[in-house]
Design a protein around this motif. Structure first.
Motif, PDB file in Angstrom:
ATOM      1  N   ASP A  46       0.873  -1.169   0.000  1.00  0.00           N
ATOM      2  CA  ASP A  46       0.000   0.000   0.000  1.00  0.00           C
ATOM      3  C   ASP A  46       0.916   1.227   0.000  1.00  0.00           C
ATOM      4  N   ASP A  47       0.832   2.084   0.981  1.00  0.00           N
ATOM      5  CA  ASP A  47       1.695   3.275   1.028  1.00  0.00           C
ATOM      6  C   ASP A  47       2.827   3.144   2.041  1.00  0.00           C
ATOM      7  N   THR A  48       3.050   1.944   2.549  1.00  0.00           N
ATOM      8  CA  THR A  48       4.070   1.726   3.569  1.00  0.00           C
ATOM      9  C   THR A  48       5.338   1.145   2.955  1.00  0.00           C
ATOM     10  N   PHE A  49       6.467   1.808   3.207  1.00  0.00           N
ATOM     11  CA  PHE A  49       7.759   1.308   2.743  1.00  0.00           C
ATOM     12  C   PHE A  49       8.152   0.110   3.586  1.00  0.00           C
ATOM     13  N   LEU A  50       8.419  -1.022   2.924  1.00  0.00           N
ATOM     14  CA  LEU A  50       8.799  -2.240   3.637  1.00  0.00           C
ATOM     15  C   LEU A  50      10.302  -2.425   3.734  1.00  0.00           C
ATOM     16  N   GLY A  51      11.029  -1.950   2.721  1.00  0.00           N
ATOM     17  CA  GLY A  51      12.474  -2.112   2.715  1.00  0.00           C
ATOM     18  C   GLY A  51      12.983  -2.298   1.301  1.00  0.00           C
ATOM     19  N   VAL A  52      14.244  -2.686   1.206  1.00  0.00           N
ATOM     20  CA  VAL A  52      14.897  -2.916  -0.086  1.00  0.00           C
ATOM     21  C   VAL A  52      15.198  -4.406  -0.208  1.00  0.00           C
ATOM     22  N   ALA A  53      14.775  -4.976  -1.321  1.00  0.00           N
ATOM     23  CA  ALA A  53      15.025  -6.398  -1.589  1.00  0.00           C
ATOM     24  C   ALA A  53      16.102  -6.516  -2.660  1.00  0.00           C
ATOM     25  N   TYR A  54      17.018  -7.463  -2.467  1.00  0.00           N
ATOM     26  CA  TYR A  54      18.085  -7.720  -3.436  1.00  0.00           C
ATOM     27  C   TYR A  54      17.877  -9.042  -4.158  1.00  0.00           C
ATOM     28  N   GLY A  55      16.740  -9.667  -3.913  1.00  0.00           N
ATOM     29  CA  GLY A  55      16.395 -10.924  -4.571  1.00  0.00           C
ATOM     30  C   GLY A  55      15.061 -11.422  -4.046  1.00  0.00           C
ATOM     31  N   ILE A  56      14.625 -12.555  -4.570  1.00  0.00           N
ATOM     32  CA  ILE A  56      13.338 -13.126  -4.198  1.00  0.00           C
ATOM     33  C   ILE A  56      13.277 -13.452  -2.700  1.00  0.00           C
ATOM     34  N   VAL A  57      14.358 -13.992  -2.143  1.00  0.00           N
ATOM     35  CA  VAL A  57      14.370 -14.347  -0.722  1.00  0.00           C
ATOM     36  C   VAL A  57      14.133 -13.095   0.131  1.00  0.00           C
ATOM     37  N   LEU A  59      12.617 -10.326  -0.827  1.00  0.00           N
ATOM     38  CA  LEU A  59      11.239  -9.889  -1.064  1.00  0.00           C
ATOM     39  C   LEU A  59      10.259 -10.691  -0.214  1.00  0.00           C
ATOM     40  N   LEU A  60      10.403 -11.999  -0.211  1.00  0.00           N
ATOM     41  CA  LEU A  60       9.503 -12.845   0.575  1.00  0.00           C
ATOM     42  C   LEU A  60       9.623 -12.549   2.066  1.00  0.00           C
ATOM     43  N   GLU A  61      10.818 -12.241   2.535  1.00  0.00           N
ATOM     44  CA  GLU A  61      11.004 -11.896   3.948  1.00  0.00           C
ATOM     45  C   GLU A  61      10.317 -10.571   4.273  1.00  0.00           C
ATOM     46  N   LEU A  62      10.436  -9.589   3.393  1.00  0.00           N
ATOM     47  CA  LEU A  62       9.749  -8.311   3.621  1.00  0.00           C
ATOM     48  C   LEU A  62       8.240  -8.505   3.656  1.00  0.00           C
ATOM     49  N   LEU A  63       7.722  -9.332   2.756  1.00  0.00           N
ATOM     50  CA  LEU A  63       6.283  -9.591   2.725  1.00  0.00           C
ATOM     51  C   LEU A  63       5.834 -10.367   3.960  1.00  0.00           C
ATOM     52  N   ARG A  64       6.684 -11.278   4.437  1.00  0.00           N
ATOM     53  CA  ARG A  64       6.360 -12.005   5.672  1.00  0.00           C
ATOM     54  C   ARG A  64       6.255 -11.038   6.846  1.00  0.00           C
ATOM     55  N   ARG A  65       7.200 -10.115   6.940  1.00  0.00           N
ATOM     56  CA  ARG A  65       7.175  -9.125   8.023  1.00  0.00           C
ATOM     57  C   ARG A  65       5.948  -8.224   7.929  1.00  0.00           C
ATOM     58  N   ALA A  66       5.429  -8.059   6.712  1.00  0.00           N
ATOM     59  CA  ALA A  66       4.232  -7.237   6.500  1.00  0.00           C
ATOM     60  C   ALA A  66       2.950  -8.025   6.768  1.00  0.00           C
ATOM     61  N   GLY A  67       3.082  -9.309   7.122  1.00  0.00           N
ATOM     62  CA  GLY A  67       1.913 -10.092   7.481  1.00  0.00           C
ATOM     63  C   GLY A  67       1.421 -11.063   6.435  1.00  0.00           C
ATOM     64  N   LEU A  68       2.129 -11.184   5.318  1.00  0.00           N
ATOM     65  CA  LEU A  68       1.732 -12.145   4.295  1.00  0.00           C
ATOM     66  C   LEU A  68       2.467 -13.463   4.502  1.00  0.00           C
ATOM     67  N   ASP A  69       1.832 -14.539   4.142  1.00  0.00           N
ATOM     68  CA  ASP A  69       2.435 -15.866   4.267  1.00  0.00           C
ATOM     69  C   ASP A  69       3.278 -16.141   3.019  1.00  0.00           C
ATOM     70  N   PRO A  70       4.609 -16.257   3.143  1.00  0.00           N
ATOM     71  CA  PRO A  70       5.455 -16.491   1.973  1.00  0.00           C
ATOM     72  C   PRO A  70       5.057 -17.738   1.176  1.00  0.00           C
ATOM     73  N   GLU A  71       4.473 -18.729   1.851  1.00  0.00           N
ATOM     74  CA  GLU A  71       4.040 -19.949   1.163  1.00  0.00           C
ATOM     75  C   GLU A  71       2.870 -19.677   0.225  1.00  0.00           C
ATOM     76  N   GLU A  72       2.119 -18.617   0.499  1.00  0.00           N
ATOM     77  CA  GLU A  72       0.936 -18.289  -0.298  1.00  0.00           C
ATOM     78  C   GLU A  72       1.212 -17.236  -1.367  1.00  0.00           C
ATOM     79  N   VAL A  73       2.357 -16.554  -1.283  1.00  0.00           N
ATOM     80  CA  VAL A  73       2.678 -15.476  -2.234  1.00  0.00           C
ATOM     81  C   VAL A  73       3.013 -16.066  -3.592  1.00  0.00           C
ATOM     82  N   ARG A  74       2.378 -15.551  -4.619  1.00  0.00           N
ATOM     83  CA  ARG A  74       2.673 -15.921  -6.005  1.00  0.00           C
ATOM     84  C   ARG A  74       3.239 -14.683  -6.688  1.00  0.00           C
ATOM     85  N   LEU A  75       4.447 -14.779  -7.198  1.00  0.00           N
ATOM     86  CA  LEU A  75       5.137 -13.609  -7.754  1.00  0.00           C
ATOM     87  C   LEU A  75       4.438 -13.043  -8.986  1.00  0.00           C
TER      88      LEU A  75
END
Length: 91
Positions: A46-57, A59-75
């Protein structure tokens, strides 16, 4: 033969199954910016900065911290907006 009934369509919501219960969770819009010269990509939920990702791993960690389940995320999910290339482009 018993047929499964489809859940009602809800605009802007995701249907998540958790331990035998249904929960409606508002859909989040994830934005992955184009790669910087250093190779990282800024990620927003949304409008919240999560961080900087240098690869898929990352990105998935940032999304996990934001409350999304990495197992359910589809790129390739439409909720993820990619700028400057898709998930295969990291710098």
């Amino acid at each position: 033969m018993r047929r499964n009934l489809q859940a009602p369509l809800l605009r802007g919501a995701l249907l998540l199954w958790k331990a035998e219960e249904m929960t409606y969770v508002p859909e989040r819009r994830i934005v992955v910016q184009r790669p910087t010269q250093a190779g990282g990509r800024c990620v927003h939920a949304d409008d919240t900065f999560l961080g900087v990702a240098y690869g898929i791993v990352d990105l998935l960690e940032l999304l996990r911290r934001a409350g999304l389940d990495p197992e359910e995320v589809r790129l390739n999910d439409p909720m993820i907006k990619w700028y400057g290339g898709g998930p295969e482009v990291w710098g």
